[in-house]
Write a protein that holds these residues in place. Structure first.
Motif, PDB file in Angstrom:
ATOM      1  N   GLN A   6      45.939  15.020  12.744  1.00  0.00           N
ATOM      2  CA  GLN A   6      45.165  13.832  12.409  1.00  0.00           C
ATOM      3  C   GLN A   6      43.892  13.785  13.259  1.00  0.00           C
ATOM      4  O   GLN A   6      43.804  14.400  14.312  1.00  0.00           O
ATOM      5  N   GLN A   7      42.908  13.056  12.775  1.00  0.00           N
ATOM      6  CA  GLN A   7      41.671  12.900  13.521  1.00  0.00           C
ATOM      7  C   GLN A   7      41.928  12.019  14.737  1.00  0.00           C
ATOM      8  O   GLN A   7      42.551  10.971  14.637  1.00  0.00           O
ATOM      9  N   SER A   8      41.455  12.469  15.889  1.00  0.00           N
ATOM     10  CA  SER A   8      41.627  11.684  17.111  1.00  0.00           C
ATOM     11  C   SER A   8      40.768  10.422  17.040  1.00  0.00           C
ATOM     12  O   SER A   8      39.687  10.431  16.467  1.00  0.00           O
ATOM     13  N   LEU A   9      41.273   9.367  17.652  1.00  0.00           N
ATOM     14  CA  LEU A   9      40.496   8.137  17.755  1.00  0.00           C
ATOM     15  C   LEU A   9      39.411   8.285  18.823  1.00  0.00           C
ATOM     16  O   LEU A   9      38.245   7.952  18.604  1.00  0.00           O
ATOM     17  N   VAL A  10      39.807   8.790  19.989  1.00  0.00           N
ATOM     18  CA  VAL A  10      38.885   9.014  21.112  1.00  0.00           C
ATOM     19  C   VAL A  10      39.057  10.448  21.585  1.00  0.00           C
ATOM     20  O   VAL A  10      40.185  10.900  21.794  1.00  0.00           O
ATOM     21  N   GLN A  11      37.946  11.151  21.750  1.00  0.00           N
ATOM     22  CA  GLN A  11      38.014  12.504  22.300  1.00  0.00           C
ATOM     23  C   GLN A  11      36.883  12.696  23.302  1.00  0.00           C
ATOM     24  O   GLN A  11      35.704  12.551  22.960  1.00  0.00           O
ATOM     25  N   LEU A  12      37.245  12.957  24.549  1.00  0.00           N
ATOM     26  CA  LEU A  12      36.274  13.252  25.598  1.00  0.00           C
ATOM     27  C   LEU A  12      36.338  14.734  25.910  1.00  0.00           C
ATOM     28  O   LEU A  12      37.428  15.278  26.110  1.00  0.00           O
TER      29      LEU A  12
END
Length: 226
Positions: A6-12
């Motif tokens: 799934q697409q991450s909500l937050v990615q640093l």
């Protein structure tokens, strides 16, 4: 850290941030790679001054990293200016502070309605549900300054979740509450965030508050350990 389908909500990615103090440079965040998935709950702990609030502020667009990449819901935020950040915060972000930050001229109901009005939305069944679950229905018309600290924090939670944000940033949300009130607020916060499908990133010094989250990150000397 394994990637999910799934697409991450937050990615640093490789996020670094430092500050100049006179002629001294302090590196606060050192090449962080972190992911928060949709509806995931994460506690962020660490010593005072370790950069926990800085990390929260970068994710909310209140501060900018020196280097690295931040993605929110798959969008690269490096090209965002104030209008894009403001739009993201209005639509997708809820914030709960230790100091509550409620609008004192307004009563309880109008405080909760405020983020909805910014989106052109009206009071709805979800707002009634928040009032009921947080046991503040009877306080709806009461001015903020007539509420106790615990009641104000419940109003702050209702306001932060009124528009069902994708992400809730919470900075020491139980810091001003006694142990019993803090435990009650944490249970309510987790239940209502789950009902809304909202992810939580919460800065806390409290082990009991952190235990309510699914994951725990510990920030020390610029690095996060899970």
């Amino acid at each position: 850290m394994p990637q999910s389908h799934q697409q991450s909500l937050v990615q640093l990615s490789q996020i670094s941030k430092g500050f100049n103090d006179g002629d001294q440079y302090h590196l606060v965040l050192d090449c962080l790679d972190l992911i928060i998935q949709q509806a995931e709950t994460v506690a962020l702990t660490g010593p005072s001054g370790s950069g926990k609030s800085t990390l929260l502020n970068i994710i909310g667009g209140f501060e900018y990293p020196d280097t690295g990449e931040l993605q929110l819901q798959g969008a690269d935020c490096r090209k965002w200016h104030d209008p894009q950040w403001s739009r993201f915060r209005r639509q997708h972000l809820g914030v709960v502070f230790q100091q509550f930050n409620l609008l004192t001229p307004l009563n309880v109901r109008d405080n909760i309605l405020f983020p909805l009005s910014l989106l052109g939305q009206k009071w709805n069944d979800w707002c009634d549900y928040l009032l009921q679950k947080l046991a503040i229905t009877e306080l709806a018309q009461r001015p903020i300054e007539q509420l106790s600290g615990g009641q104000q924090q419940r109003v702050a939670i209702a306001r932060a979740l009124a528009h069902r944000p994708a992400l809730l940033l919470a900075d020491e949300p139980t810091g001003n509450l006694d142990a019993e009130a803090a435990e009650e607020v944490m249970q309510l916060l987790c239940k209502l965030a789950a009902d809304a499908g909202t992810a939580i990133l919460m800065v806390t010094h409290s082990d009991s508050a952190a235990a309510h989250m699914q994951r725990r990150w510990h920030l020390q000397q610029g690095k996060v350990h899970e």
